[in-house]
Structure formats: structure tokens, C-alpha cells
Enzyme design. Sequence first.
Site, short mmCIF file in Angstrom:
data_model
loop_
_atom_site.label_atom_id
_atom_site.label_comp_id
_atom_site.label_asym_id
_atom_site.label_seq_id
_atom_site.Cartn_x
_atom_site.Cartn_y
_atom_site.Cartn_z
N CYS A 1 1.14 -1.51 16.45
CA CYS A 1 1.15 -1.33 15.00
C CYS A 1 0.52 -2.53 14.30
O CYS A 1 0.88 -3.68 14.58
CB CYS A 1 2.60 -1.16 14.52
SG CYS A 1 2.75 -1.17 12.73
N ASN B 1 -4.04 5.19 16.19
CA ASN B 1 -5.10 4.75 15.27
C ASN B 1 -5.43 3.29 15.58
O ASN B 1 -4.60 2.42 15.35
CB ASN B 1 -4.64 4.88 13.82
CG ASN B 1 -4.45 6.34 13.45
OD1 ASN B 1 -5.33 7.16 13.66
ND2 ASN B 1 -3.28 6.67 12.92
N CYS C 1 3.16 8.55 1.12
CA CYS C 1 3.70 7.62 2.12
C CYS C 1 3.87 6.26 1.44
O CYS C 1 2.91 5.70 0.93
CB CYS C 1 2.69 7.54 3.27
SG CYS C 1 3.14 6.32 4.52
N CYS D 1 6.07 -4.20 16.83
CA CYS D 1 5.67 -3.15 17.76
C CYS D 1 4.21 -3.41 18.12
O CYS D 1 3.39 -3.66 17.23
CB CYS D 1 5.87 -1.79 17.12
SG CYS D 1 7.57 -1.59 16.54
N GLU E 1 0.82 -1.20 0.00
CA GLU E 1 0.00 0.00 0.00
C GLU E 1 0.86 1.26 0.00
O GLU E 1 1.93 1.30 0.62
CB GLU E 1 -0.92 -0.01 1.23
CG GLU E 1 -2.01 -1.03 1.08
CD GLU E 1 -2.77 -1.33 2.35
OE1 GLU E 1 -3.97 -1.62 2.25
OE2 GLU E 1 -2.19 -1.28 3.43
N CYS F 1 -1.79 6.10 9.82
CA CYS F 1 -0.57 5.43 10.28
C CYS F 1 -0.89 4.15 11.03
O CYS F 1 -1.74 4.15 11.91
CB CYS F 1 0.16 6.30 11.30
SG CYS F 1 0.79 7.77 10.63
N CYS G 1 6.43 -6.96 8.22
CA CYS G 1 7.56 -6.39 8.96
C CYS G 1 8.13 -7.46 9.87
O CYS G 1 7.38 -8.28 10.41
CB CYS G 1 7.07 -5.19 9.79
SG CYS G 1 8.41 -4.26 10.59
N1 SAH Z 1 8.82 0.81 10.43
C1 SAH Z 1 9.00 2.21 10.40
C2 SAH Z 1 8.12 2.94 9.43
C3 SAH Z 1 6.68 2.50 9.33
S1 SAH Z 1 5.61 2.90 10.65
C4 SAH Z 1 8.86 2.77 11.79
O1 SAH Z 1 8.45 2.05 12.69
O2 SAH Z 1 9.21 3.93 11.98
C5 SAH Z 1 5.27 4.64 10.44
C6 SAH Z 1 4.84 5.33 11.74
O3 SAH Z 1 3.50 4.97 12.11
C7 SAH Z 1 5.74 4.94 12.89
O4 SAH Z 1 6.08 6.04 13.69
C8 SAH Z 1 4.84 4.01 13.65
O5 SAH Z 1 5.27 3.90 14.96
C9 SAH Z 1 3.50 4.67 13.48
N2 SAH Z 1 2.37 3.78 13.82
C10 SAH Z 1 2.33 2.45 13.72
N3 SAH Z 1 1.13 1.97 14.15
C11 SAH Z 1 0.40 3.04 14.54
C12 SAH Z 1 -0.92 3.19 15.05
N4 SAH Z 1 -1.72 2.16 15.21
N5 SAH Z 1 -1.35 4.44 15.33
C13 SAH Z 1 -0.54 5.51 15.10
N6 SAH Z 1 0.71 5.43 14.61
C14 SAH Z 1 1.19 4.20 14.33
FE1 SF4 Z 2 7.36 -2.54 11.83
FE2 SF4 Z 2 5.13 -1.28 12.59
FE3 SF4 Z 2 7.22 -1.41 14.25
FE4 SF4 Z 2 7.35 0.15 12.07
S1 SF4 Z 2 5.96 0.43 13.81
S2 SF4 Z 2 8.93 -1.28 12.82
S3 SF4 Z 2 6.14 -1.09 10.59
S4 SF4 Z 2 6.02 -3.17 13.50
#
Ligand code: SAH
Ligand code: SF4
Length: 386
Positions: A140, A323, A126, A137, A113, A366, A133
Site C-alpha cells: 500500500c 495497483n 471514497c 502494509c 484525498e 486503491c 497511516c
Molecule cells: N486502512 C484501511 C482502509 C484504507 S485502504 C484498510 O486497510 O482497510 C483501502 C483498500 O485498498 C484496502 O483493502 C487496501 O488493502 C487496498 N489497497 C491498498 N493498497 C493497494 C494497492 N496498491 N492495490 C490495490 N489495493 C490496495
Molecule cells: Fe494503512 Fe494502507 Fe494498510 Fe490500510 S492498507 S492499514 S491505509 S497501510
Amino acid sequence: MTALTPDTRVMPRIEAPAVLQSLIGLTREGMREALIAMGTPERQAKMRVAQLWSWIYQKGVQDFGEMTNLAKGFREELAAHFTAERPEIVALQVSQDGTRKYLLRIAGGHEVEAVYIPDENRGTLCISSQVGCTLSCTFCHTGTQKLVRNLTAGEIVAQVMVARDDLDDWPEGTGPQEGRRRITNVVLMGMGEPLYNFDNVRDAMNIVMDNEGISLSRRRITLSTSGVVPEIVRAGAEIGCLLAISFHATTDEVRDVLVPINKKWNIETLLETLKAYPRLSNSERITFEYVMLKGVNDSDEDAHRLVRLISGIPAKINLIPFNPWPGSPYERSSWGRIEGFAEIVNEAGYASPVRTPRGEDIMAACGQLKSASEKIRKSALKKAKI
Ligand code: SAH
Ligand code: SF4
């Protein structure tokens, strides 16, 4: 699944059709070598690369037949060996707020996406760097999906090109008004950890930043990482774009849970590395992303600790209201709490923009990427069963 994948399809006595190599994403040297392997004389190869880069990246042309300053025979040869076509758009969703989400099918039948977010003075694309991944986290959605594979450099650059096609954002198109493009910024904040796909991300960004490539300034590209320390150093040296850090917590105890890579490179190690990032200045600040999770990381103490921790680093703090996604274990902090947190950070002298959730109605915000593609896949499956 009853459908045969291309790998398992049986094709008796028929020679498999040659798969055309994509020219998108090749470095200059890579393209030069590919042309020489096709039979282009070495002394011409450099010039041909320059011509092809101009057609492909500056004009957005996909069909070799339209590359009119190349000899007809050469164009035919190119078409027999290579392609400059993009991945197919499987679905395009447009949010009420103008955000556009592209679901793209890439080789192997996988889907990624990319999201276009228009604003008054800018248009941000974006893009994703991996399918899934390796990290997990806990807040996420992408993190709940295992790594399927790294994207190639071509697939990363192609996301920008697909969006430019859709937005009519090539020089001849209706998009660029008074020389201004619709896509002014690119952020590597989609699916995946870009620094765990380092070489491909570097090659792709070097094409996006190249004046003879997509030609976006280095300062308009932001790579977001969860904190892969050794690769941050390489990114500074080999890419040189802006950096965003998924910080999200102010103690190792909490960060170990939210961003588990913290167990490998903790807050102190990460911050030491960031202090040495090249060209850090007020105009090239590091963005600290901080997702606001109710009762987890959103207290006044957290805000005070955050500003203490990053003191001395030119920075801005991007507060991201969490989110939610189906089954997510956290809740978004209240607006009052987010404002209170932002105020403390602001008073300490740091800009602390709150990231307005965009494209929520199409699950493009995000951390929500993945769900829509799964939904679509499920509905396609349902259709297939009917
Ligand atoms: N893997 C990279 C880039 C992708 S995530 C990273 O972790 O930085 C892009 C951003 O969205 C990151 O700051 C991540 O922490 C944030 N993000 C992930 N899940 C989210 C959620 N459910 N609500 C808000 N931000 C989120
Ligand atoms: Fe991977 Fe999501 Fe963590 Fe970014 S925030 S490193 S996409 S698991």
C-alpha cells in the site's frame, strides 16, 4: 522551506485574529454546548441546533447570512464565532472514466484525498480518515507515509460535503435526478486506518447516517479496516455501518508480511471477531478485500483456503487487482489468474466481484493515494523556486 508556517509567524502587537470554530462535524450535543458558550439561551439551544443541522447538512448552505429562518442578530453572532465553510479544493482531477479526485487542504497545511467513482446505478465516494497511516502494509502506497495526523470529525464529514458541492448534489441542485443523489454510497477506503481514529470516524459517520444530517443509510456506508480487532467490536456497537476487511492472505505467515497488524491480531482472532459482528446476514455481508499479488497470494490453494476460512460468515470477496505505485515491490496477478481465483471462490457460493481499477490515469485507484498529492506538492515547490 523558507515559508513561515502560521505557528511561527511573528505578529508583533497585533492580536491574532480569532480562529473561527467549524460547526461541521460537531455532534448535536457538541453544537448545543458551543451555542450556549456563545450566549444562546439554554432553552433555545436545541431548536437552534436542529435549524443549523438542516441548513448545513440537508441544504448544504455555508453562509450564515443565507439561513433565513434565523434572526439577523443571531446570524451575525454565528458568523463572528463559527464557520460552516469547507476545506479548500487544491486540485480536482477528472479521469477519462469519470472518476473525480479531490485534493483538499486542511488545517496545518496538510492535504487529503477523496475520490468520487460514478457507476451506472450508484455513485461512491471514497474518503480518508487520516493523513498517512500508522500501519505499513507492504503493498500500500499510503503505508509508506508515516502518520501525520488524524482527521477531525469535521474534516471527514466535509469530504462528503465538498464532493456534493462539486457535483451539485444538494436538494436544490441539478445533481439529484428524480430524488436520486449522485453520491449514494460512502466508503472509508481512502488514506488511513479508520479504526485508529475511532471517535472522529464514529462522530462523522453518525452525522452522515443521521436522517437530519447527510442522511445516507447505514447500509450504504462501508468502513474498511486492516483488522483492528477491539475497535471492530466497538464499530459494531457504536457505528453499525457495513464492514470491509483488508484480508489479503490465507496464512498468518503471508498476512504477517502483507498486513503486519496480523502479528497482533491473527487470522483466527480476526475471524472469530467478525462472526460476532452485529446484524450479519445475507443482506449485510462482510466484504473481504483481497489484493491480487502475482505469486504471493493468488494460487488455487489460496482460493480454496480462503473459502474454508470464511465459511459460516455471510461474506462477499472483493478481488482487487494490485495497483502498482513507483517503487512497489509487487506485481499484479495476470487476468487469467484473477479469473481462475474468482471461479473457485464463486463455485464455493461467494460473490467475488473483481474491482475494476478506476481512475488509474489520475492515480486515484486503491492504494495509490498519496502519490498524486506528492507530485503536486513537488511541482508547486518547483514553481516556487522559479
Ligand atoms: N486502512 C484501511 C482502509 C484504507 S485502504 C484498510 O486497510 O482497510 C483501502 C483498500 O485498498 C484496502 O483493502 C487496501 O488493502 C487496498 N489497497 C491498498 N493498497 C493497494 C494497492 N496498491 N492495490 C490495490 N489495493 C490496495
Ligand atoms: Fe494503512 Fe494502507 Fe494498510 Fe490500510 S492498507 S492499514 S491505509 S497501510
